[in-house]
Design a protein around this motif. Structure first.
Motif, PDB file in Angstrom:
ATOM      1  N   UNK A   1      -6.944  -2.291  14.119  1.00 36.05           N
ATOM      2  CA  UNK A   1      -6.196  -3.203  13.405  1.00 36.05           C
ATOM      3  C   UNK A   1      -5.285  -3.931  14.107  1.00 36.05           C
ATOM      4  N   UNK A   2      -5.044  -5.118  14.199  1.00 30.69           N
ATOM      5  CA  UNK A   2      -4.066  -5.841  15.122  1.00 30.69           C
ATOM      6  C   UNK A   2      -2.595  -5.746  14.527  1.00 30.69           C
ATOM      7  N   UNK A   3      -2.585  -5.341  13.300  1.00 31.73           N
ATOM      8  CA  UNK A   3      -1.432  -5.369  12.502  1.00 31.73           C
ATOM      9  C   UNK A   3      -0.870  -3.833  12.209  1.00 31.73           C
ATOM     10  N   UNK A   4      -1.737  -3.005  13.130  1.00 27.13           N
ATOM     11  CA  UNK A   4      -1.568  -1.790  12.862  1.00 27.13           C
ATOM     12  C   UNK A   4      -1.499  -1.159  11.658  1.00 27.13           C
ATOM     13  N   UNK A   5      -2.399  -1.730  10.880  1.00 25.65           N
ATOM     14  CA  UNK A   5      -2.851  -1.146   9.477  1.00 25.65           C
ATOM     15  C   UNK A   5      -3.722   0.032   9.614  1.00 25.65           C
ATOM     16  N   UNK A   6      -3.897   0.894   8.555  1.00 21.38           N
ATOM     17  CA  UNK A   6      -4.903   1.979   8.402  1.00 21.38           C
ATOM     18  C   UNK A   6      -6.288   1.330   8.221  1.00 21.38           C
TER      19      UNK A   6
ATOM     20  N   UNK B   1      -2.731   5.305  -1.156  1.00 18.03           N
ATOM     21  CA  UNK B   1      -3.279   3.828  -0.732  1.00 18.03           C
ATOM     22  C   UNK B   1      -3.304   3.488   0.601  1.00 18.03           C
ATOM     23  N   UNK B   2      -4.176   2.660   1.117  1.00 14.81           N
ATOM     24  CA  UNK B   2      -4.206   2.073   2.451  1.00 14.81           C
ATOM     25  C   UNK B   2      -2.609   1.513   2.860  1.00 14.81           C
ATOM     26  N   UNK B   3      -2.225   2.247   4.131  1.00  9.05           N
ATOM     27  CA  UNK B   3      -1.314   1.251   4.920  1.00  9.05           C
ATOM     28  C   UNK B   3      -1.262   0.094   5.507  1.00  9.05           C
TER      29      UNK B   3
ATOM     30  N   UNK C   1     -10.990  -8.325   5.421  1.00  8.75           N
ATOM     31  CA  UNK C   1     -11.767  -7.568   6.558  1.00  8.75           C
ATOM     32  C   UNK C   1     -11.451  -7.539   8.081  1.00  8.75           C
ATOM     33  N   UNK C   2     -10.790  -8.739   8.148  1.00  4.35           N
ATOM     34  CA  UNK C   2     -10.244  -9.154   9.738  1.00  4.35           C
ATOM     35  C   UNK C   2      -8.970  -8.186   9.915  1.00  4.35           C
ATOM     36  N   UNK C   3      -8.342  -7.717   8.816  1.00  2.00           N
ATOM     37  CA  UNK C   3      -7.061  -6.625   9.190  1.00  2.00           C
ATOM     38  C   UNK C   3      -7.759  -5.407   9.110  1.00  2.00           C
ATOM     39  N   UNK C   4      -8.500  -5.045   8.078  1.00  5.18           N
ATOM     40  CA  UNK C   4      -8.858  -3.537   8.320  1.00  5.18           C
ATOM     41  C   UNK C   4     -10.141  -3.253   8.034  1.00  5.18           C
TER      42      UNK C   4
ATOM     43  N   UNK D   1       0.742  -1.148  -0.207  1.00  3.06           N
ATOM     44  CA  UNK D   1      -0.015  -0.067  -0.031  1.00  3.06           C
ATOM     45  C   UNK D   1       0.909   1.344   0.069  1.00  3.06           C
ATOM     46  N   UNK D   2       0.490   2.210   0.981  1.00  5.15           N
ATOM     47  CA  UNK D   2       1.218   3.420   0.954  1.00  5.15           C
ATOM     48  C   UNK D   2       2.688   3.354   1.765  1.00  5.15           C
ATOM     49  N   UNK D   3       2.871   1.926   2.431  1.00  8.83           N
ATOM     50  CA  UNK D   3       4.141   1.710   3.038  1.00  8.83           C
ATOM     51  C   UNK D   3       5.024   1.238   2.373  1.00  8.83           C
TER      52      UNK D   3
END
Length: 288
Positions: A196-201, A159-161, A183-186, A95-97
């Protein structure tokens, strides 16, 4: 007997005089007619300039490559997604990362899209901060006839990070879970408090950011009555679904696809979505 030749000479002189005068009058009429034609053409050009239209477009018929005039209270956005990238092929979450280069196919997709948009005059071009969108936009502009138009970067279109999952595969993100969904992530975009558990946007945050950015661009006085090219990411589908209230209908967009939205009276209207039919694109877009 002597009067006859005298009268004949006088008559002939008069006839010659009338012929000369008639020729002069015809020539003068032609000159006046041509002047009126030129004057009429000048008036048409002046009217076109005052209306903010391409002068030559006023004289062309319905089969012309010129697009329809835009009302001063609306803005037309041509929204495109970048061409296929190496990350797309490998199924990676980039994504943006991070960033990823266009594949040969991705470059050809961008070229085809640019040719499909040939003749459309863009006033501005905005991209995200990612190299893949800037490269795609440059190809589109070169092929569409807007080589000299500069690209303006707006980070709001990023984009989404993906947080700690940036650059990972979907399989790695699933971590062995058989019922895994993105959807479990974002999140699904409906819950502003989702974390988000992964620190995702989150999808909600990403959608709001892009929507705020697009609303701001649409409300800029300088952009009104203009055609704007936007080259960004798949997340633009979330924005379109959000402003139309039809998230399921506008769920996703393909690489190098085109979606056209008109902004007027603080409302967004979709007139084309996820379009990759490049060969007939220009003809269909001429009505907007």
């Amino acid at each position: 007997m002597l009067l006859i030749p005298i009268l004949t000479i006088e008559t002939q002189s008069k006839l010659n005089y009338y012929k000369v005068m008639r020729t002069m009058i015809i020539k003068k009429r032609k000159r006046l007619k041509n002047r009126f034609k030129s004057f009429g053409l000048i008036l048409l050009v002046i009217a076109a300039i005052m209306a903010g239209l391409p002068a030559c477009g006023v004289l062309k018929g319905p089969d012309s490559n010129q697009t329809k005039a835009i009302a001063n209270d609306e803005t037309i956005f041509y929204i495109t997604r970048h061409g296929e990238t190496e990350a797309n092929v490998q199924g990676l979450l980039v994504g943006s990362g991070g960033d990823s280069k266009l594949t040969d196919k991705g470059q050809k997709e961008a070229e085809a899209l640019g040719k499909g948009l040939h003749g459309i005059t863009f006033y501005k071009c905005y991209t995200s901060g990612m190299g893949r969108t800037q490269r795609t936009a440059r190809i589109i502009l070169d092929q569409s006839g807007s080589k000299k138009l500069p690209i303006e970067i707006d980070q709001g279109l990023n984009d989404l990070n993906w947080g700690s999952l940036e650059g990972k595969s979907v399989a790695e993100a699933a971590a062995g879970r058989t019922d895994f969904k993105i959807e479990d992530i974002i999140g699904d975009g409906s819950d502003p408090n989702f974390t988000s558990e992964s620190g995702s946007e989150t999808r909600y945050a990403c959608t709001k950011r892009i929507t705020d950015t697009m609303d701001q661009l649409a409300k800029e006085q300088d952009n009104k009555g203009k055609r704007i090219l936007i080259t960004a990411h798949s997340s633009m589908a979330w924005f379109i679904g959000s402003v139309t209230g039809k998230a399921s209908k506008y769920a996703s967009i393909d690489n190098a696809s085109l979606s056209v939205l008109i902004y007027k009276n603080q409302k967004w209207k979709v007139v084309d979505f996820n379009d990759t039919d490049y060969s007939t694109m220009r003809k269909r877009l001429s009505k907007y």
